[in-house]
Design an enzyme around this catalytic site. Structure first.
Site, PDB file in Angstrom:
ATOM      1  N   ASP A  46      46.114  48.852  44.507  1.00  0.00           N
ATOM      2  CA  ASP A  46      47.534  48.849  44.101  1.00  0.00           C
ATOM      3  C   ASP A  46      47.956  50.258  43.691  1.00  0.00           C
ATOM      4  O   ASP A  46      49.088  50.678  43.951  1.00  0.00           O
ATOM      5  CB  ASP A  46      47.763  47.904  42.915  1.00  0.00           C
ATOM      6  CG  ASP A  46      47.637  46.438  43.306  1.00  0.00           C
ATOM      7  OD1 ASP A  46      47.929  46.115  44.477  1.00  0.00           O
ATOM      8  OD2 ASP A  46      47.244  45.628  42.451  1.00  0.00           O
ATOM      9  N   LYS A  92      43.320  39.000  38.873  1.00  0.00           N
ATOM     10  CA  LYS A  92      42.877  40.390  39.038  1.00  0.00           C
ATOM     11  C   LYS A  92      41.974  40.886  37.898  1.00  0.00           C
ATOM     12  O   LYS A  92      41.069  41.672  38.129  1.00  0.00           O
ATOM     13  CB  LYS A  92      44.092  41.322  39.170  1.00  0.00           C
ATOM     14  CG  LYS A  92      44.824  41.151  40.502  1.00  0.00           C
ATOM     15  CD  LYS A  92      45.952  42.161  40.631  1.00  0.00           C
ATOM     16  CE  LYS A  92      46.769  41.894  41.882  1.00  0.00           C
ATOM     17  NZ  LYS A  92      47.815  42.917  42.091  1.00  0.00           N
TER      18      LYS A  92
END
Ligand code: ATR
Length: 286
Positions: free
Chosen positions: A104, A68
């Site tokens: 997220d 990420k």
């Protein structure tokens, strides 16, 4: 045909392909779009991503552990959330450019129960004083949670989640201090669980069957009704943390609900359409 995929290492266990394929079917897009999984080792990530972005066959990818941060570093453009969090889980390929987002954060906010939302109508707006949230952990998942909670949900609907005063606890205290300083939160060494409207576990504790009450600064008896407890760990059964919270009358949210909500936001970025949350939930909970 626009392809989509989740890139991770390992990635075979990921529920995203089944979940996103169900979402695409529900939108009537399954014939046009596909969603797969690509296992890419860290050493190959940059080259593979550049190839995918340039080739024109992929509309975008979800990025998961351990890529990420590298995904954000590769991006030509990034949302404010992705930059603040320092990580991206959603990439879109547009005219050869890589555009990064982090769903997220929004996924966590959307997975919270209505009891934490307030009406934007006059009168019953802001709660009295800021509500407090406790985030356990200081890794990438914690950064997304802290940023989301300290920012709140963009108030574009009748209900919204106002920003929380966020405390951060971490096993290694220095990491909590660093993350808190960067993301407008406060480090805490010995939190009192009952003080918090919301508790979010982002640590890996529970993943390998550990007893959360041995490793986290919480007791099995520390929860209370009216409180919301989120555990990003997920498995077949409710985690011991969520089981204890539910037994004490708290509202619980598990990692699968967050997976669904972040995935729905990603799919919306790529297709412009809002997928069926119910279809996605049943696909991940099979
Ligand atoms: P992620 O990006 O998924 O958040 P990470 O950066 O590896 O992953 O972070 C894992 C988190 O779980 C960290 O906060 C870690 O605490 P440390 O910073 O002290 O390592 C936490 N963690 C992992 N195992 C733990 C354990 N047994 N007890 C308490 N915290 C633990």
């Amino acid at each position: 045909m626009p392809n989509l995929a989740v890139i991770g290492h390992p990635v075979a266990h990921s529920r995203s392909p089944a979940m996103q394929t169900a979402a695409l079917s529900g939108l009537g897009l399954a014939g046009e779009w596909s969603y797969g999984a690509l296992d890419v080792a860290p050493a190959d990530f940059e080259a593979i991503l550049a190839e995918l972005a340039a080739a024109g066959e992929y509309a975008g990818v979800n990025v998961t552990v351990p890529h990420k941060e590298a995904a954000l570093a590769m991006a030509d453009e990034a949302t404010e959330a992705a930059r603040a969090i320092g990580a991206a889980n959603t990439l879109s390929f547009r005219d050869g450019l890589i555009v990064a987002a982090n769903t997220d954060a929004g996924g966590l906010l959307r997975s919270l129960p209505e009891s934490l939302a307030v009406s934007r109508d006059m009168g019953n707006g802001e709660p009295d004083g800021m509500r407090r949230a406790l985030v356990l952990g200081a890794g990438g998942a914690a950064r997304a949670a802290i940023w989301a909670l300290a920012t709140g949900e963009e108030p574009d609907g009748p209900q919204w989640i106002p920003p929380f005063a966020v405390d951060v606890w971490n096993r290694t205290a220095e990491r909590a201090e660093g993350v808190a300083a960067e993301l407008a939160a406060e480090p805490v060494a010995d939190p009192t669980a009952a003080d918090y409207a919301l508790i979010v576990n982002t640590t890996a504790v529970g993943l390998a069957g550990e007893d959360p009450f041995e490793h986290l600064p919480l007791g099995a008896e520390s929860f209370r009704p009216g409180q919301v407890v989120v555990d990003m760990v997920y498995g077949e059964e409710p985690s011991p943390l969520l089981a204890a919270a539910a037994a004490a009358g708290a509202t619980t949210v598990d990692g699968l609900e967050m997976l669904v909500q972040q995935g729905a936001l990603s799919l919306q970025i790529w297709t412009g359409e809002e997928p069926s949350i119910e279809a996605m939930r049943s696909a991940v909970r099979l």
